[in-house]
Design a protein around this motif. Structure first.
Motif, PDB file in Angstrom:
ATOM      1  N   ILE A 140      33.903  32.533  34.105  1.00 22.58           N
ATOM      2  CA  ILE A 140      32.865  32.981  35.043  1.00 22.58           C
ATOM      3  C   ILE A 140      31.489  32.600  34.504  1.00 22.58           C
ATOM      4  O   ILE A 140      30.610  32.129  35.248  1.00 22.58           O
ATOM      5  CB  ILE A 140      32.956  34.490  35.292  1.00 22.58           C
ATOM      6  N   GLY A 141      31.298  32.814  33.212  1.00 26.17           N
ATOM      7  CA  GLY A 141      30.030  32.453  32.601  1.00 26.17           C
ATOM      8  C   GLY A 141      29.728  30.976  32.736  1.00 26.17           C
ATOM      9  O   GLY A 141      28.573  30.573  32.946  1.00 26.17           O
ATOM     10  N   ILE A 162      34.381  42.203  30.155  1.00 26.63           N
ATOM     11  CA  ILE A 162      35.556  42.685  30.885  1.00 26.63           C
ATOM     12  C   ILE A 162      36.780  42.834  29.976  1.00 26.63           C
ATOM     13  O   ILE A 162      37.787  43.413  30.392  1.00 26.63           O
ATOM     14  CB  ILE A 162      35.908  41.781  32.091  1.00 26.63           C
ATOM     15  N   TRP A 167      29.783  38.243  30.907  1.00 25.44           N
ATOM     16  CA  TRP A 167      31.024  38.510  31.644  1.00 25.44           C
ATOM     17  C   TRP A 167      32.198  38.799  30.717  1.00 25.44           C
ATOM     18  O   TRP A 167      33.194  39.403  31.131  1.00 25.44           O
ATOM     19  CB  TRP A 167      31.369  37.315  32.530  1.00 25.44           C
ATOM     20  N   GLY A 170      36.268  35.852  31.584  1.00 26.45           N
ATOM     21  CA  GLY A 170      34.846  36.095  31.381  1.00 26.45           C
ATOM     22  C   GLY A 170      34.096  34.831  30.997  1.00 26.45           C
ATOM     23  O   GLY A 170      32.995  34.566  31.507  1.00 26.45           O
TER      24      GLY A 170
END
Length: 312
Positions: free
Chosen positions: A307-308, A259, A256, A304
């Motif tokens: 989210i990970g 991004i 992620w 990112g």
């Protein structure tokens, strides 16, 4: 040529823009160089447990205070050395344009340092007193950047000092106060931020290259010359993106994190404007775009990683 001290008697602060003058003196476009590392270091610590909100807020405010104070030291010493005038480009030069007394600027900067020290005591009480030494070194560097007999800003090492102390080290301190340790991952993630925070400083020096040269500075931009300096800035941007992609490939960062590429248009804009610009006022938007690149890059990297963490 020394500045005309009569400028300090103008009542502009009280009668014209008021709070806006004081706000601009903190150079707000640079404050994200403190906010982004604190956010990123905190997000990285999620893998090791819950976040201590009090420590996060204290670290964030302390970092912003130190950055703002450093900018005010810059304002003060640029005036004392005759580098600022009423026609200075950017938001520096408040003393000569807006009538704020130099002594007032210095007192305010030292007051912000005092508040940061109080927050530092709270942070140390809840983590480690070794951080007191690290914090004092950071504050000393902030002052010596433009103060002292040989200001760091006058040497080719300004980018390195600003990137390390205001980029990498803030991430590692923030990570440490939440986890009690520093990991290889936290160091690896901090490297592109080190580069981009240094790039903010570098972009300022590219914009001010001719004026700095006339005033005897020996910045990296002056030593390289404008064309090579802009090429080096482009390399710094490229390195930062490739580093994150390398971390993704080696499982050092979640997929992620890709991004961060969404921030690339700002980096491209900065390079284009620097290449086309001749005068400081023409290159000023490129400096702003460089600061925005760091902001967007850091925010996106934090998102990112977050989210990970959520989906893992």
């Amino acid at each position: 040529m020394q500045p005309n001290l009569q400028h300090t008697s103008k009542p502009a602060v009280e009668s014209n823009r008021g709070f806006q003058v004081w706000w601009q003196m903190t150079r707000p476009h640079t404050l994200t160089a403190s906010f982004v590392p604190v956010l990123l270091g905190t997000i990285l610590s999620l893998e090791h447990g819950n976040i201590h909100i009090g420590l996060f807020i204290a670290m964030l405010i302390a970092s912003l205070l130190i950055q703002a104070a450093t900018n005010m030291f810059n304002e003060y010493y640029d005036f004392k050395r005759g580098l600022d005038n009423e026609h200075s480009i950017g938001i520096g030069g408040t003393i000569v344009r807006d009538g704020i007394k130099p002594k007032t600027v210095m007192k305010l900067a030292l007051s912000l340092y005092g508040l940061a020290l109080l927050l530092g005591v709270y942070i140390c009480m809840n983590s480690s007193w070794w951080l007191a030494l690290v914090g004092l070194i950071c504050m000393a560097v902030g002052y010596l950047y433009t103060g002292g007999p040989l200001p760091i800003a006058y040497t080719p090492f300004g980018e390195l000092f600003s990137g390390f102390f205001m980029g990498m080290l803030i991430i590692l301190i923030t990570f440490f106060i939440q986890t009690g340790t520093v990991t290889a991952t936290s160091i690896q993630i901090s490297i592109p931020i080190l580069v981009l925070v240094g790039a903010i400083n570098f972009s300022n020096n590219i914009r001010d290259l001719e004026g700095d040269k006339e005033n005897g500075r020996k910045t990296l931009a002056i030593l390289a010359g404008k064309k090579k300096a802009v090429t080096l800035l482009a390399f710094m941007f490229t390195f930062s993106y490739l580093w994150v992609l390398g971390l993704i490939i080696t499982n050092g960062a979640p997929i992620w994190a890709v991004i961060v590429l969404l921030s690339a248009p700002k980096a491209i804009q900065a390079i284009k404007v620097f290449k086309a610009g001749i005068s400081p006022i023409q290159m000023a938007p490129a400096m702003k775009a460089t600061a925005q690149t760091n902001t967007f890059f850091g925010f996106l990297l934090a998102i990112g990683i977050f989210i990970g963490h959520i989906v893992s």
